[in-house]
Write a protein that holds these residues in place. Sequence first.
Motif, PDB file in Angstrom:
ATOM      1  N   THR A   1      -9.836   3.783 -15.458  1.00  0.00           N
ATOM      2  CA  THR A   1      -8.584   3.074 -15.222  1.00  0.00           C
ATOM      3  C   THR A   1      -8.524   2.659 -13.763  1.00  0.00           C
ATOM      4  OG1 THR A   1      -7.458   4.338 -16.956  1.00  0.00           O
ATOM      5  CG2 THR A   1      -6.072   3.179 -15.366  1.00  0.00           C
ATOM      6  N   GLY A   2      -8.901   1.437 -13.493  1.00  0.00           N
ATOM      7  CA  GLY A   2      -8.855   0.915 -12.139  1.00  0.00           C
ATOM      8  C   GLY A   2      -7.505   0.298 -11.840  1.00  0.00           C
TER       9      GLY A   2
ATOM     10  N   LEU B   1       5.728  -9.371   3.120  1.00  0.00           N
ATOM     11  CA  LEU B   1       4.870  -9.421   1.941  1.00  0.00           C
ATOM     12  C   LEU B   1       5.527  -8.658   0.797  1.00  0.00           C
ATOM     13  CD1 LEU B   1       1.269  -8.782   3.353  1.00  0.00           C
ATOM     14  CD2 LEU B   1       2.223 -10.954   2.574  1.00  0.00           C
ATOM     15  N   HIS B   2       5.276  -9.124  -0.427  1.00  0.00           N
ATOM     16  CA  HIS B   2       5.600  -8.374  -1.635  1.00  0.00           C
ATOM     17  C   HIS B   2       4.324  -7.666  -2.089  1.00  0.00           C
ATOM     18  CE1 HIS B   2       9.582 -10.193  -2.459  1.00  0.00           C
ATOM     19  NE2 HIS B   2       9.058 -11.255  -1.858  1.00  0.00           N
ATOM     20  N   GLY B   3       4.402  -6.385  -2.362  1.00  0.00           N
ATOM     21  CA  GLY B   3       3.228  -5.632  -2.789  1.00  0.00           C
ATOM     22  C   GLY B   3       3.459  -4.886  -4.084  1.00  0.00           C
ATOM     23  N   ASP B   4       2.432  -4.859  -4.935  1.00  0.00           N
ATOM     24  CA  ASP B   4       2.525  -4.128  -6.199  1.00  0.00           C
ATOM     25  C   ASP B   4       1.117  -3.955  -6.749  1.00  0.00           C
ATOM     26  OD1 ASP B   4       3.626  -2.734  -8.259  1.00  0.00           O
ATOM     27  OD2 ASP B   4       4.763  -4.417  -9.119  1.00  0.00           O
ATOM     28  N   ASP B   5       0.973  -3.166  -7.806  1.00  0.00           N
ATOM     29  CA  ASP B   5      -0.334  -2.976  -8.433  1.00  0.00           C
ATOM     30  C   ASP B   5      -0.140  -2.714  -9.913  1.00  0.00           C
ATOM     31  OD1 ASP B   5      -0.965   0.341  -8.765  1.00  0.00           O
ATOM     32  OD2 ASP B   5       0.679  -0.227  -7.451  1.00  0.00           O
ATOM     33  N   THR B   6      -1.208  -2.877 -10.674  1.00  0.00           N
ATOM     34  CA  THR B   6      -1.187  -2.616 -12.108  1.00  0.00           C
ATOM     35  C   THR B   6      -2.541  -2.085 -12.531  1.00  0.00           C
ATOM     36  OG1 THR B   6      -0.610  -3.540 -14.273  1.00  0.00           O
ATOM     37  CG2 THR B   6      -1.968  -4.902 -12.842  1.00  0.00           C
ATOM     38  N   THR B   7      -2.587  -1.486 -13.697  1.00  0.00           N
ATOM     39  CA  THR B   7      -3.841  -0.911 -14.181  1.00  0.00           C
ATOM     40  C   THR B   7      -4.740  -1.996 -14.757  1.00  0.00           C
ATOM     41  OG1 THR B   7      -2.879  -0.486 -16.359  1.00  0.00           O
ATOM     42  CG2 THR B   7      -2.723   1.273 -14.720  1.00  0.00           C
TER      43      THR B   7
END
Length: 545
Positions: A275-276, A258-264
């Motif tokens: 800020t979730g 899997l590729h994983g990442d997050d953003t605000t």
Amino acid sequence: MFLAERAARLAERDARIAAEEKASSATVRADLAEADAIRAKSAASANGAMITYLQLMIEKLKRELYGQSSERGTQKLDQLQLQLEECEAAATVDEVAAILASSTATHRRRPVRKPFPDHLPRERVVLPAPTSCPCCGSARLSKLGEDVTETLELVPRQWKVIQTVREKFACRACETITQEPAPFHPTPRGFVGPNLLATILFEKFGQHQPLNRQSERYAREGIDLSVSTLADQVGAATSALQPLHALIAAHVLAAERLHGDDTTVPILAKGKTDTGRIWTYVRDDRPFGGADPPAALYFASKDRRQEHPDGHLRGWRGILQADAYGGYNGLYDPRRPEGPVTSALCWSHARRGFYELADIAAKARRGSAAAISPIALEAVKRIDAIFAIEREINGRSPEERVRAHQEAAKPLVDDLATWLQAQRGTLSRSATVAKPIDYMLKRWDRFAAFLDDGRICLTNNAAERALRGFALGRKAWLFAGSDRGAERAAAMATLIETAKLNGIDPQAWLADVLARIAAIPQSRLPELLPWNWQPLGPATARQAA
């Protein structure tokens, strides 16, 4: 005396005529000079537009030949597109002014326009034919052929109300009343058709148009759909699509990698904006020749604590390609009940630290006098050589990729590690370039994991691309209305992005799914997944209904 007066009047007249001719000549010269200036301005604008167009084409060709040369490549293309738009508009304005100023002004050369698509309907408008020859007046005319000029036009969308009539019949023998059941609506107590509902959903979650803007646009078209009405339909449609979301989630979490990442994402709270985070996990097996379809899964949370990725991937084992964010460390813990997740880091993320110190163009734009770091520049060149090998083997099987990595990439990776250690020994603790060097050396085993496993990519770009929509959407909708609103956005993004990854028009897919999902048995729901979806024709749709 009389002759002297007449001579004086004649002299005065001649002087007046001479003055008028001089003034007229000056005016003509001024007009000609103005026309020349306008023509020169038009030519300059045309040249500027062509230069910008050629620059844009060069950048596109470079990306096709060599891949993305920097992390700012996409932004640079966007800037060039905007510059091209402005230059083209300015050139056209100047060209029109030059044509009006002089009948001899020439039209600027434009790129050859592509023909209009064949699938567009054609409306044929035949101009009246002459009844007689305009030269001699003879009526003996014969058709030699015709010239067709095509003009692209837009027909405003049409609104309509579908009236479904259910006739009642009474049996005269037993007095039983018979009537067809009420028509199905995608949402409970719904009055919105599947195509309109799909449009609302896609514009909100795919095109980032808030419901208040949609409501205003519908009002201008004469349709009164309040924000509360649209929100009610969105909530009901999200619930109706939940079974498909669950199937996509199961498919993503069955992946080996899997590729994983997050953003605000701003979330509206009581008297403030929190800020979730929006998290994404992308399954894309195509780089190592996998046959399973790609898909993206999104989650929303109030913060970025470690408990969120732990909960998202509870029970999953495999390879996680992500950045070095510490919140993923719980997944890599050997004491994890399901076993540790294998970590693979992103070379693009590491390269970015060097590139920022070696980006000559950016420093020139900012007027920075800071010198270019030769160590950073050399590191970028060495990393780019490794990327060149990866591009050549993209799409091959894991076994072929491992062989290529061991033969071609491993010597470059080993040399890079040795060179980075040697350079680090010559730098002080406060050196700017020491930070990206330490970032790689402290995690070298996780960066070099791709050498022994063909399923691992060099980058985490798949996850970053999946989050691009939220990065763009933040500017349009400003914030999510609530925690549940962010969760709905994550659920709909899962459906829309998965459709895009499989080359499916999300809006057409949503419309068809909403029209069929209530009538289809639970066991056949996988037929509606983007990679299995086959749209029904009008006749087939009526039979299914």
